[in-house]
Scaffold this motif. Structure first.
Motif, PDB file in Angstrom:
ATOM      1  N   LEU A 190     -18.956  49.919  11.814  1.00  0.00           N
ATOM      2  CA  LEU A 190     -18.710  48.600  12.376  1.00  0.00           C
ATOM      3  C   LEU A 190     -19.035  47.469  11.414  1.00  0.00           C
ATOM      4  O   LEU A 190     -18.376  46.437  11.422  1.00  0.00           O
ATOM      5  N   ARG A 191     -20.041  47.653  10.579  1.00  0.00           N
ATOM      6  CA  ARG A 191     -20.594  46.545   9.814  1.00  0.00           C
ATOM      7  C   ARG A 191     -19.566  45.853   8.938  1.00  0.00           C
ATOM      8  O   ARG A 191     -19.582  44.628   8.806  1.00  0.00           O
ATOM      9  N   GLY A 192     -18.634  46.618   8.391  1.00  0.00           N
ATOM     10  CA  GLY A 192     -17.677  46.027   7.473  1.00  0.00           C
ATOM     11  C   GLY A 192     -16.698  45.067   8.122  1.00  0.00           C
ATOM     12  O   GLY A 192     -16.211  44.153   7.482  1.00  0.00           O
ATOM     13  N   VAL A 193     -16.397  45.271   9.415  1.00  0.00           N
ATOM     14  CA  VAL A 193     -15.366  44.452  10.055  1.00  0.00           C
ATOM     15  C   VAL A 193     -15.888  43.655  11.251  1.00  0.00           C
ATOM     16  O   VAL A 193     -15.193  42.783  11.753  1.00  0.00           O
ATOM     17  N   LEU A 194     -17.108  43.939  11.692  1.00  0.00           N
ATOM     18  CA  LEU A 194     -17.630  43.295  12.890  1.00  0.00           C
ATOM     19  C   LEU A 194     -17.589  41.773  12.790  1.00  0.00           C
ATOM     20  O   LEU A 194     -17.029  41.091  13.652  1.00  0.00           O
ATOM     21  N   ASP A 195     -18.189  41.228  11.750  1.00  0.00           N
ATOM     22  CA  ASP A 195     -18.301  39.775  11.660  1.00  0.00           C
ATOM     23  C   ASP A 195     -16.947  39.106  11.440  1.00  0.00           C
ATOM     24  O   ASP A 195     -16.710  38.004  11.944  1.00  0.00           O
ATOM     25  N   ARG A 196     -16.069  39.780  10.711  1.00  0.00           N
ATOM     26  CA  ARG A 196     -14.736  39.209  10.511  1.00  0.00           C
ATOM     27  C   ARG A 196     -14.003  39.057  11.834  1.00  0.00           C
ATOM     28  O   ARG A 196     -13.389  38.020  12.105  1.00  0.00           O
ATOM     29  N   GLU A 197     -14.079  40.084  12.686  1.00  0.00           N
ATOM     30  CA  GLU A 197     -13.370  40.036  13.957  1.00  0.00           C
ATOM     31  C   GLU A 197     -14.089  39.158  14.979  1.00  0.00           C
ATOM     32  O   GLU A 197     -13.449  38.446  15.757  1.00  0.00           O
ATOM     33  N   LEU A 198     -15.417  39.185  14.968  1.00  0.00           N
ATOM     34  CA  LEU A 198     -16.164  38.332  15.890  1.00  0.00           C
ATOM     35  C   LEU A 198     -15.918  36.859  15.576  1.00  0.00           C
ATOM     36  O   LEU A 198     -15.787  36.030  16.480  1.00  0.00           O
ATOM     37  N   ASN A 199     -15.819  36.530  14.304  1.00  0.00           N
ATOM     38  CA  ASN A 199     -15.586  35.152  13.905  1.00  0.00           C
ATOM     39  C   ASN A 199     -14.223  34.640  14.367  1.00  0.00           C
ATOM     40  O   ASN A 199     -14.022  33.429  14.503  1.00  0.00           O
ATOM     41  N   CYS A 200     -13.292  35.560  14.630  1.00  0.00           N
ATOM     42  CA  CYS A 200     -11.939  35.172  15.035  1.00  0.00           C
ATOM     43  C   CYS A 200     -11.802  34.976  16.547  1.00  0.00           C
ATOM     44  O   CYS A 200     -10.759  34.506  17.008  1.00  0.00           O
ATOM     45  N   LEU A 201     -12.810  35.325  17.310  1.00  0.00           N
ATOM     46  CA  LEU A 201     -12.724  35.167  18.758  1.00  0.00           C
ATOM     47  C   LEU A 201     -12.755  33.691  19.149  1.00  0.00           C
ATOM     48  O   LEU A 201     -13.330  32.871  18.438  1.00  0.00           O
TER      49      LEU A 201
END
Length: 236
Positions: A136-147
């Motif tokens: 999860l760590r690699g993509v979590l923040d990228r996708e959370l930031n897009c919400l």
């Protein structure tokens, strides 16, 4: 540094690292800082949101030294732009976005520097089996930031900062039922975005994983103290 100044700084640092006893809203703290540059209010914001900011920086950068710089830079942005944070009760979500963008820029600069210096290191072989958090760590923040902001706020405060729904609803000034709806919908949207990367996880399991890892994100005392000191100097 004069004895009185040192004593005041140590007192504020101790306050920053102690568990919060009396809840003062983010909006009130930010108003106090904007109106009179209240050091105690800024220290409370660092204490309250520092672990979340530290976690973002560490996840994106995977380098402690760069994470320390990004952490400090994030709160210096708050010093410069505190008056522009609106609504002020959502400073946690605002800080999350600043931390993520700051960490991304730091990572890009480090990559360019490594290329210029011809010191690109060979990537380690991937482990035969990784746990969900490593995936999860690699993509979590990228996708959370897009919400959308309201969903991101709910996840940041409830899952990454491990606050109760009652606390977060009061902080954001919405009914607890509304907050619960935002949180549930946000988790579903985040799960769908992660599924696009091949990471399938139920909302409840993801929430537990986020909360458990967020709880372990402790800001080093040295980093917190240097950030508060830098903020005070910058504001002066």
């Amino acid at each position: 540094m004069a004895t009185s100044q040192l004593s005041g700084f140590v007192q504020q640092l101790g306050y920053a690292l102690q568990p919060e006893r009396i809840e003062t809203s983010d909006g009130e703290l930010l108003n106090q800082y904007v109106s009179r540059h209240d050091d105690a209010a800024f220290t409370s914001l660092v204490r309250r949101h520092g672990p979340m900011v530290w976690g973002v920086c560490c996840r994106v950068l995977c380098c402690r030294h760069l994470a320390e710089d990004a952490f400090q830079a994030t709160f210096l942005v708050l010093v410069r732009r505190a008056a522009a944070v609106k609504p002020r009760e959502r400073v946690g979500s605002w800080l999350y976005g600043v931390a993520y963008q700051t960490a991304l820029k730091a990572r890009a600069m480090a990559s360019r520097r490594a290329l210029r210096e011809r010191q690109v290191e060979q990537m380690p072989e991937p482990a035969a089996k990784q746990d969900d958090w490593n995936d999860l760590r690699g993509v979590l923040d990228r996708e959370l930031n897009c919400l959308p902001e309201k969903y991101r706020s709910a996840i940041v405060l409830c899952d990454l900062e491990d606050k109760t729904r009652r606390q977060v609803a009061r902080q954001l000034g919405v009914p607890e039922g509304t907050l619960s709806g935002w949180l549930s919908r946000g988790r579903v949207l985040l799960a769908k975005r992660l599924a696009a990367h091949g990471l399938t996880m139920a909302g409840g399991a993801m929430a537990f994983l986020l909360t458990q890892n967020a709880a372990s994100a402790h800001v080093p005392a040295r980093v917190a103290s240097s950030t508060i000191r830098a903020a005070r100097s910058f504001a002066a």
